[in-house]
Design an enzyme around this catalytic site. Structure first.
Site, PDB file in Angstrom:
ATOM      1  N   MET A 197      13.975 -19.679  57.784  1.00 38.95           N
ATOM      2  CA  MET A 197      14.489 -21.054  57.860  1.00 38.95           C
ATOM      3  C   MET A 197      15.945 -21.084  57.394  1.00 38.95           C
ATOM      4  SD  MET A 197      12.605 -22.847  54.613  1.00 38.95           S
ATOM      5  CE  MET A 197      12.830 -22.263  52.924  1.00 38.95           C
ATOM      6  N   CYS A 210      21.844 -16.013  54.082  1.00 41.33           N
ATOM      7  CA  CYS A 210      22.034 -16.967  55.180  1.00 41.33           C
ATOM      8  C   CYS A 210      22.933 -16.404  56.274  1.00 41.33           C
ATOM      9  CB  CYS A 210      22.627 -18.272  54.652  1.00 41.33           C
ATOM     10  SG  CYS A 210      21.513 -19.258  53.628  1.00 41.33           S
TER      11      CYS A 210
END
Length: 344
Positions: A197, A210
């Protein structure tokens, strides 16, 4: 204000367990039940396997020493696949490798595989080719699961750390995929990339992770476009918070990372932020050690569907509804709105 408070509630205060939500490029209808300012999970999707693994379709999985890869290797083996379990620690006799080897099955082979090492990747290709009954028919599936994670604000994170995480999560995925694509093209098979996610939405103190997962998302999209006319299907699985299930962090590991991070900080950064601020951020990270779902079956089911369905989804979202909704808000609404809810 009530909506903002609800949407920003920590996972531990929300009911329900992880489920799997899937989407196509053209979109699919999703139901979200809102009740008393909380989210009630809809029943878990049941996936139907539409591609028969009979004849031992071959699948290579990276990062099978533990976590998702370890569980997936055993699961796909139980479904009749010929599984090549790539393990970083095979040469060192890791416990996970020993457990897989103890199955003593001709359909589950552990192989030494460091996705950062081009020689080991090419050797893995040669090993797979030597075991396949008919290499000219190719290999059915590749699951790029190997990955590492760390934490730290941008000024706290060294360039070496950024490069180390990228070498495994991003370049390891690219390197392994490129090497196995000729076999996958011959079989008109599947590529399944494990993202996160956090490959769709950023998070404070997680920039090294990320960055790499955003890169995996972009790589997967480009590859999907290129492989479509060649018959190879490419899917991305984006797990939510499974820290508790994967033992990704422990208090000991967090403290070890924090000590090295502080020792390596430039003096100007240490002086400007101060030890109190630094320690508060580390303490916050420690609260995540036991967070998230302990049930990884939604991730395993998603990967299995991507490998077996006649029309696999482009993206799979095995995560709690809190995280799914948060991801939709952060990726589809103006930044000022999501920042107000989650950051400010």
């Amino acid at each position: 204000m009530m909506l903002a408070a609800c949407l920003s509630r920590p996972l531990s205060q929300l009911p329900g367990k992880a489920t799997s939500i899937c989407g196509r490029e053209n979109g699919m209808r999703r139901a979200l039940l809102l009740c008393s300012a909380s989210f009630t999970p809809i029943s878990r999707r049941t996936y139907a396997s539409e591609v028969n693994p009979a004849g031992s379709k071959a699948v290579l999985i990276t990062g099978c020493d533990s976590g998702f890869g370890f569980s997936l290797a055993k699961h796909l083996h139980s479904k009749g696949f010929l599984v090549f379990a790539g393990c970083l620690m095979k040469d060192k006799g890791d416990a996970g490798v020993q457990e897989l080897d103890n199955l003593k099955s001709d359909r589950l082979r552990t192989i030494q595989l460091n996705v950062c090492n081009s020689e080991e990747v090419e050797k893995a290709v040669a090993t797979v080719q030597s075991i396949l009954d008919d290499p000219e028919k190719g290999m059915w599936g590749l699951v790029n699961n190997a990955g590492i994670s760390t934490f730290g604000e941008v000024e706290f994170t060294s360039m070496e750390t950024y490069k180390e995480v990228a070498e495994v999560n991003l370049w390891g995925t690219v390197r392994t995929t490129k090497s196995f694509l000729p076999l996958l093209r011959r079989a008109k098979g599947r590529v399944v990339n494990i993202s996160s996610m956090l490959g769709r939405m950023a998070n404070p103190a997680r920039s090294p992770y990320c960055i790499t997962k955003f890169g995996v998302e972009a790589f997967s999209d480009c590859l999907r476009y290129e492989m479509y006319p060649l018959g190879v299907k490419v899917s991305v699985v984006e797990p939510g918070n499974f820290i508790a299930a994967t033992s990704l962090y422990s208090p000991e590991r967090i403290q070890a990372i924090a000590k090295k991070m502080w020792d390596d900080l430039p003096e100007v950064v240490r002086k400007d932020y101060g030890r109190k601020y630094f320690d508060e951020k580390i303490a916050k990270m420690e609260t995540y050690c036991n967070s998230g779902s302990t049930d990884t079956s939604s991730v395993i089911d998603a990967v299995t569907h991507a490998l077996t369905a006649s029309t696999p989804y482009t993206r799979y979202h095995p995560m709690d509804y809190y995280w799914w909704l948060r991801m939709q808000i952060m990726t589809h609404m103006p930044g000022a709105v999501s920042d107000m809810i989650y950051i400010h």
